[in-house]
Design a protein around this motif. Structure first.
Motif, PDB file in Angstrom:
ATOM      1  N   HIS A 122       0.828  -1.200   0.000  1.00  0.00           N
ATOM      2  CA  HIS A 122       0.000   0.000   0.000  1.00  0.00           C
ATOM      3  C   HIS A 122       0.870   1.260   0.000  1.00  0.00           C
ATOM      4  N   LEU A 143       2.425   2.047  -3.334  1.00  0.00           N
ATOM      5  CA  LEU A 143       1.402   2.511  -4.288  1.00  0.00           C
ATOM      6  C   LEU A 143       0.820   3.871  -3.889  1.00  0.00           C
ATOM      7  N   GLY A 144       1.171   4.336  -2.703  1.00  0.00           N
ATOM      8  CA  GLY A 144       0.642   5.627  -2.257  1.00  0.00           C
ATOM      9  C   GLY A 144      -0.706   5.509  -1.583  1.00  0.00           C
ATOM     10  N   VAL A 145      -1.071   4.308  -1.171  1.00  0.00           N
ATOM     11  CA  VAL A 145      -2.354   4.098  -0.493  1.00  0.00           C
ATOM     12  C   VAL A 145      -2.095   4.061   1.010  1.00  0.00           C
ATOM     13  N   ALA A 152      -6.843  -2.324   0.185  1.00  0.00           N
ATOM     14  CA  ALA A 152      -7.457  -1.451  -0.827  1.00  0.00           C
ATOM     15  C   ALA A 152      -7.687  -2.252  -2.099  1.00  0.00           C
ATOM     16  N   GLY A 194      -9.860  -7.329  -1.722  1.00  0.00           N
ATOM     17  CA  GLY A 194      -9.663  -5.904  -1.545  1.00  0.00           C
ATOM     18  C   GLY A 194     -10.948  -5.124  -1.760  1.00  0.00           C
ATOM     19  N   ASP A 195     -10.966  -3.901  -1.267  1.00  0.00           N
ATOM     20  CA  ASP A 195     -12.127  -3.035  -1.464  1.00  0.00           C
ATOM     21  C   ASP A 195     -12.394  -2.829  -2.959  1.00  0.00           C
ATOM     22  N   LEU A 196     -11.337  -2.662  -3.722  1.00  0.00           N
ATOM     23  CA  LEU A 196     -11.519  -2.458  -5.159  1.00  0.00           C
ATOM     24  C   LEU A 196     -12.174  -3.673  -5.803  1.00  0.00           C
ATOM     25  N   GLU A 197     -11.756  -4.849  -5.388  1.00  0.00           N
ATOM     26  CA  GLU A 197     -12.305  -6.061  -5.980  1.00  0.00           C
ATOM     27  C   GLU A 197     -13.794  -6.203  -5.632  1.00  0.00           C
ATOM     28  N   LEU A 201      -4.323   4.354  -9.902  1.00  0.00           N
ATOM     29  CA  LEU A 201      -3.747   4.435  -8.560  1.00  0.00           C
ATOM     30  C   LEU A 201      -4.384   5.580  -7.777  1.00  0.00           C
ATOM     31  N   LEU A 245      -7.516   4.444  -6.321  1.00  0.00           N
ATOM     32  CA  LEU A 245      -7.236   3.465  -5.271  1.00  0.00           C
ATOM     33  C   LEU A 245      -6.901   4.170  -3.954  1.00  0.00           C
ATOM     34  N   LYS A 246      -6.215   5.309  -4.060  1.00  0.00           N
ATOM     35  CA  LYS A 246      -5.842   6.053  -2.867  1.00  0.00           C
ATOM     36  C   LYS A 246      -7.056   6.560  -2.100  1.00  0.00           C
ATOM     37  N   LEU A 286     -10.209   5.326  -2.439  1.00  0.00           N
ATOM     38  CA  LEU A 286     -11.324   4.389  -2.415  1.00  0.00           C
ATOM     39  C   LEU A 286     -11.777   3.977  -1.025  1.00  0.00           C
ATOM     40  N   GLN A 287     -10.816   3.596  -0.169  1.00  0.00           N
ATOM     41  CA  GLN A 287     -11.212   3.029   1.119  1.00  0.00           C
ATOM     42  C   GLN A 287     -12.002   4.025   1.958  1.00  0.00           C
TER      43      GLN A 287
END
Lengths: 679, 679
Positions: free
Chosen positions: A313, A316-318, A331, B150-153, B172, B175-176, B178-179
């Motif tokens: 994470h 990736l910057g998350v 994420a 994952g949350d994205l999935e 990306l 993704l940052k 999203l959560q």
């Protein structure tokens, strides 16, 4: 005259065969038969990648009699190449030599595109080279104002017509450079094409004028909590040509991962700060490794990263904050592909970065890489794979079923939190033997061949104990009866050794005292033993949990992975009870299996699809919420009496049934430590 | 009781019909029948996009008798929505009302996803709304550590299961965020999905917590050499809600395109500098237009740009140097899609920017946009489309064949290089009539309704002549016999008008002299006439070249496009010979057809595929290398004697056969000007 059949050509090692009209170039025949014969220039006689070895004589196996005249005569192009670059005697260029009669032709490994990279370990499968990036030499049609298509479109047409690469796209960055490059190469160019999977949309990464002869590179990165390792491979040969490593600069935000997650929770912008630091470290490491390989960073066209979920994470910057509490939500769990520019890596900006999928919130892409390298899912026997690092990722399985979990061992196994502990570097004690009678130690330190009881040993170069050393010394202390089943170090009186000195209310075992000469005191304190007990209890509890779930009481073999795992003595790991009881010869080291997995994913794009599917089938066990983990953990603190034959020690080793009393054992600590979770 | 058939439902205007069990929601029935009924929330009663109007009574046309009880009773959800937001009487929410009996249901236009946007011009086809970006409300499964995806999935799964959107990817950047977003919306979210074409890979652009009710936006940009125009459309309704324009800041590097190409050739870094400037201007314009629409720039999720090839390359950051010399090679001719972030536009960073394809090195994406708007390739009659700007792009064709070229008219038609010329702004003379007897003018200026011979006219507000004004005044001068066939302005003596004053060795016609009151002298000099003659000769020569190639001597109709084309008087254009002879009522203005084409491509993704195919079929004529262009050019300088009935002028207009001698005509200039090529 027309009734004679066309010459028969048989390629080895593939065994593919066919008849071709006299005059057909060997390369053409190979392509038509689907023989794996390389060529970058497409048969123009300039890349020399299509070298072949004709076999002349009678071949009963193939039933073909081939004579030297079965191939066309050695020609000028071949002679020029041989003069300039050298060519092994007997070799021909497949694009120059034409078929004139029946012939058997061998394609040597270095002329195969999909050559096998043989791994050293017997149990490891070989890697078939099939990188996502390939080079193609093309001749592009010059612009014509009556047919005003763009340079990019004509380049795409050339790729389609000359290489069957259909529908290639390009970035704006490439578009900016394209016109100049094509003119510089007089409409001849070498194109690096990235095709992430068979049949996927190809992408033009770079275009060089004329024929590019220098290699292009791929980087496999193992991004650990403590250290970052990078291997640079020539994408055409698969060979690793340079390796490098640095400390993870995030250590200043916390040695263990949860400290870093906490840092992010407590400090606004903390995650961004850590992201920046790790990306900077990666960029610097890539530059350094490239330099070692004599490569330009911009010639690194592909990168694979494996890491644990928190590092995943952060790079990736998350913000990893959700990994800090239940339900430990990632994420994203699938494999991630992004551009190197997005991660500010010091490689080609359009290079793709591929991160392997994560298995769960605590079992990351590094564990997926271990699965890719060690392949438990194809194992006939039941294998326990332990990746020992700051955290231990544990996998148990065979071809029917694979389970995985992560266990919070903490950094003790790496020499951290140990009074005389240090990283595995020159001066660190790494091997220890203690005489069970005299309780006297002999040891070896990194950087010296001699043992400490040998004349040439230089005691002034002792600095501390590394991770594998601490495991050995504690196991030896237990074997010698210096510590009891509960892990209590006996006094000088109890053990009969002056090396057992008082240390507050407990005792310490002095391995080496260099203080008189201004050197260090290297000893094992009661707290050191506790730290190792806690770590090994976590490891054992995790493995036990998986064995419970699998409903087995033993495993067939154990694989120790991780850079540290490579140095653990299997015997001492068994003595300490770090791993389930198992025949010593069934405990092997896979070295840095995560790094190997990264390299496999780098060199074989099919392996990516494979691990993406495997990961979905792995059953994840979350140790944090398993009541039995706690139970196993407490139960695994002791180093109980046992008697087992360890012929490797040269004798029958027995763990003596001694007890020095005291309840300073780690059982009570366990809960507190558990709440902090993994390091 | 079971033998009665299920109720029959008929939807209008589609006419789709089917039987459904009593209790089926109208939205469900509509979906099953493929009726175009909108819904963002997927039937949860919160988005109100699925409004329908049941028709009760006897419908002979449909043969259905529907009674009020054919739908379930008005429910609380509908009442709540009506109270809060209002609902037209008779409307129901399709997801709330269930079918109870035979019924005819009308889907009003605003409830249709693919509604038609009706264009004002009779000959223009309507636009069917089908944007690449759609919003979907989803409920995402919460994370579960036993199923650690994952949350994205899980978001992707929700899109697939609830909306049939399969395999969506995300950046990306997303993704940052999203959560946090998913938790903020308590696992309910509105997702903006970009799908560039039917069946193409969808991409998640943005996720908002809960149901997003505010619109999302698309920008259609016409990036001209001189001006940049931006239209902001609500992507759900297709309605343009704000428009803005700015001068192209690159003007400081050269008014015409070739000057900018030269600037790049002469100044290292010049292209980058121009790229930076135009991107900055675009970003500022987008921000301003967004503000006008009450939108956040980040809510602009899609952008379409049309422009000529030089601007196309400059905005993409590609040096346009190759467009400056034969063979005028484009870096890329196909449509380009990139991210807004790559162009530093002030919109959502992941918004896609779509640039229409270029037709040739001199016929750009703007011409492609005109083709999209005016559709010559589907025309039954032969149409000549002239996009009059700094350059003229000319297209000639019908459904069988379309030809295109660009002609270097220069900026005279826009009022540049004209002594009293100015941009079309308040104070500029735009309409002129000259009495053929007295040679006295009457005119109108932008910003005033009155003509100059009317009492309420305010002469102090005259500032100059704009492009359409200069064409009218010169045409009128020719009609009044003030200039001869060669374009020479007669002296006061020759013309009998004191307004023809000496101007060096030539003469000028004074339209207005405000100098006594501190105002300007607005006159037409011999050089002005020459400039217009050169421009119209270039235009005519280009059109003639296409007609030669098409082997026709006349065209059926002429379409004047371009912001300036919208203001040209067809009659005066015919008088001057700017366009081939043609009935006046067959000359129409398409307004800013390039801008319209951009808007079509913005609102209908299918139109993109369409124009990409059309462009490949358009035959390009390169005027720079056609020997006949030069010939036509020289031949088109004159404004010859002709007698033609122009009833629109209220009389039979005759171009008098006069000659004032002098050879100051543009024929000699043409070569010199041609070498500079287009402006």
């Amino acid at each position: 005259m027309t009734d004679a059949p066309d010459p028969l050509v048989i390629f080895t090692p593939s065994g593919r065969r066919g008849r071709f009209p006299a005059g057909t170039p060997v390369l053409t025949a190979a392509r038509q038969l689907g023989v794996d014969l390389d060529s970058v220039c497409g048969g123009r006689g300039i890349c020399s990648r299509c070298q072949i070895t004709p076999s002349f004589g009678e071949f009963s196996k193939h039933g073909v009699v081939s004579r030297p005249e079965a191939l066309s005569e050695w020609n000028k192009v071949e002679q020029r190449y041989k003069d300039k670059r050298g060519l092994i005697d007997g070799r021909r260029l497949g694009c120059q030599a034409t078929i004139q009669g029946d012939v058997v032709i061998d394609v040597p490994p270095e002329s195969q595109v999909h050559r096998q990279i043989v791994r050293k370990r017997a149990e490891a499968r070989d890697i078939v080279l099939d990188p996502a990036v390939r080079l193609h030499f093309v001749e592009v049609v010059e612009p014509d104002m009556h047919q005003p298509s763009g340079d990019l479109e004509r380049l795409r047409d050339a790729l389609a017509q000359q290489w069957g690469v259909e529908g290639a796209t390009a970035s704006l960055g490439l578009l900016k450079r394209l016109q100049k490059t094509l003119r510089e190469g007089e409409w001849k160019a070498t194109v690096a094409v990235h095709t992430p999977a068979e049949g996927a949309a190809p992408r033009i990464l770079e275009v060089w004028p004329g024929l590019r002869e220098k290699p292009v590179w791929g980087a496999a990165i193992d991004l650990g909590s403590t250290t970052i390792a990078c291997h640079l491979a020539d994408l055409h040969t698969g060979e690793v040509r340079a390796s490098g490593g640095v400390m993870n600069p995030q250590i200043r935000f916390g040695e263990d991962l949860m400290s870093r997650v906490s840092y992010s929770m407590m400090n606004p912008g903390g995650a961004e700060e850590m992201t920046l630091e790790v990306r900077r470290a990666l960029a610097a490491l890539l530059a350094e490794t490239a330099q070692e390989a004599g490569a330009e960073p911009a010639d690194i066209l592909e990168t694979v990263i494996v890491c644990n979920p928190v590092m995943h994470h952060l790079v990736l910057g998350v913000d990893p904050v959700e990994l800090g509490w239940a339900p430990f939500a990632l994420a994203t769990s699938d494999a991630v592909s992004c551009s190197a520019a997005e991660l500010s890596l010091n490689v080609h900006p359009d290079a793709q970065v591929y991160l392997l999928p994560c298995i769960a919130g605590h079992v990351g892409a590094d564990a997926a890489a271990v699965a890719l390298s060690e392949s438990p899912q194809t194992s006939d026997d039941l294998v326990l794979i332990v990746d020992v690092g700051t955290n231990a990722e544990i996998q148990l399985g065979d071809k029917r079923r694979v389970l995985a979990c992560s266990s919070p061992t903490g950094p003790a196994f790496e020499g951290a939190q140990i009074s005389s502990g240090q990283r595995a570097a020159p001066g660190a004690v790494e091997r220890v033997r203690i005489d069970p009678e005299t309780k006297e130690p002999r040891f070896r330190v990194i950087g010296q061949e001699a043992w400490s009881d040998e004349a040439e040993f230089d005691a002034s170069r002792i600095t501390g104990i590394c991770g594998s050393g601490i495991i050995e010394v504690i196991a030896e202390m237990r074997l010698a009866g210096i510590i009891d089943e509960d892990g209590v170090i006996g006094s000088a009186e109890q053990t009969g050794s002056a090396r057992c000195v008082a240390d507050g209310r407990t005792h310490a075992y002095v391995l080496h005292d260099g203080r008189e000469d201004g050197g260090p005191l290297v000893s094992v304190t009661q707290n050191d033993v506790r730290a190792i007990q806690l770590a090994k209890a976590a490891l054992t509890a995790g493995a036990q949990l998986l064995m419970d779930r699998m409903e087995v009481e033993t495993v067939d073999r154990v694989v120790l992975a991780g850079a540290f795992g490579a140095h653990i003595s299997p015997l001492h790991a068994l003595v300490l009870g770090m791993i389930p009881d198992c025949a010593v010869d069934k405990v092997t080291s896979a070295g840095n299996a995560a790094g190997t997995g990264a390299r496999i994913a780098l060199l074989n794009r099919g392996a990516r699809r494979e691990i993406e599917q495997v990961v979905r089938r792995i059953e994840k066990i979350e140790t944090a919420i398993e009541p039995r983990f706690q139970e196993h953990f407490v139960g695994a603190m002791a180093i109980p009496h046992k008697s087992a034959p360890y012929p490797e020690l040269g004798k029958v080793a027995t763990l003596p049934a001694v007890s020095y009393g005291g309840s300073g054992g780690g059982g009570g600590d366990a809960g507190g430590r558990r709440r902090r979770r993994r390091g």
